[in-house]
Enzyme design. Sequence first.
Site, PDB file in Angstrom:
ATOM      1  N   HIS A   1       0.907  -1.101   0.127  1.00 25.83           N
ATOM      2  CA  HIS A   1      -0.028   0.046   0.082  1.00 25.83           C
ATOM      3  C   HIS A   1       0.866   1.331  -0.055  1.00 25.83           C
ATOM      4  CE1 HIS A   1      -3.026   3.099   1.306  1.00 25.83           C
ATOM      5  NE2 HIS A   1      -3.888   1.930   0.674  1.00 25.83           N
TER       6      HIS A   1
ATOM      7  N   ASP B   1      -7.939  -4.493  -0.679  1.00 27.64           N
ATOM      8  CA  ASP B   1      -8.782  -5.135  -1.894  1.00 27.64           C
ATOM      9  C   ASP B   1      -8.277  -6.457  -1.990  1.00 27.64           C
ATOM     10  OD1 ASP B   1      -9.319  -2.445  -3.004  1.00 27.64           O
ATOM     11  OD2 ASP B   1      -6.956  -1.968  -3.035  1.00 27.64           O
TER      12      ASP B   1
END
Length: 431
Positions: A307, A364
């Site tokens: 991320h 996700d």
Amino acid sequence: MSDKHATLTIEGKSYALPIIEGSEGDMAVDIRSLLKESGYITLDSGYMNTGSCSSDITFLDGNKGILNYRGYAIDELAEQCSFIEVAYLLFLGELPNRTQLNDFRELISRYALIHEDMIHFFDHFPPKASPMSILSTMVNSLGSYYPEMSADSSDEAVLSVAARLLSKIRTIAAFSYKKSEGHPLVSPRYDLSYCGNFLNMMFDKPVTPYVVHPEVVATVNKLLILHADHEQNCSTSTVRLVGSAGVNLYTSISAGISALWGPLHGGANQAVIEMLEGIHRDNNDFEKYIKKAKDPNDNFRLSGFGHRVYKTFDPRATIIKRACEQTLKVLNVDDPLLEIAMQLEEIARSDDYFISRNLYPNVDFYSGIIYRAMGIPTNMFTVMFAMGRLPGWISHWQEMMMDTKDRKIGRPRQIYTGPVKRDFVPLHERG
């Protein structure tokens, strides 16, 4: 603002730059006077180390894996609140009491329908038009039909406009899916919750009525809550930047939807599903894809890992993983992709290559598997993201508009690297 200063020395001259400290201890060097005093700007590609504003809405600590909305930990909100409660919190800064929540739900039910003229808009999109394209266009069109929110709006006016947007974006999203399938539109129902209504509008058919499972509704609530805000990401920054020009809320949100549409932002969970499907077709050859991910000369990357902000485990990923296992069990779905995902995670979390690069599963990684199990197609994944992120976008737009002290039109600087001043050559002399 603290009394501390940072000292920057340029060509022998020193400049004292104030240190700003946030309520959670985050620190910043205030460079707003630097250009005026020194003639220099700062360069920060992708704004990776630049704060564009101060905000009361969301606190994120990527090193410690902390995400709080208005001071409340994300795991507590996801486990104990409805999406509507969290939206109210983001809008007004406090969790609603029972009466306030019921009143807000009443507003959302009242505003669920879209103007009859707008329903005809769906007929003019191509059958295979992207749902995100439809969503962005339709949200922009709302400004022509409904009242806008101003910077000095009362709490009641804020909730009214916010409820209208929350309710109508859900209806628009469901209608866009129905149109793409060639199915009749399903009107919202007064007796269903926010998430239950969305699922019913998506999947109810005259010949096969949809059964709303409370456990599935609870999972959708969690997913929307986990996406409700995430500080100054690309789409939220876009909403603020567009809104800084004085653009109305609907158009600013439409711009945010377009930014979210990008595969590097909102399209990540779709990329995860496509990656897992590819591994499944390749006889679950995990070793091959782990090797490809480590190869610096290979363009392959493990989607759903790592991320931009989190340098440890994404706190949202733990919640989603647990919800994924529970939801598939409730729906009696045996998805081989879930097993592939879990094995990939186990390998990556025990491999020094991924650990040293902070490549942990993010929000996700499991969300697409949940949506698949519910029957939501991959081209609707980012629409789901947009529905969840809407409260954050609205809150940031309103916060920016109310900031009469520091609000300025967004106008980044640049370092010019083109040709230096050249003499003009008339056309007849250019050969």
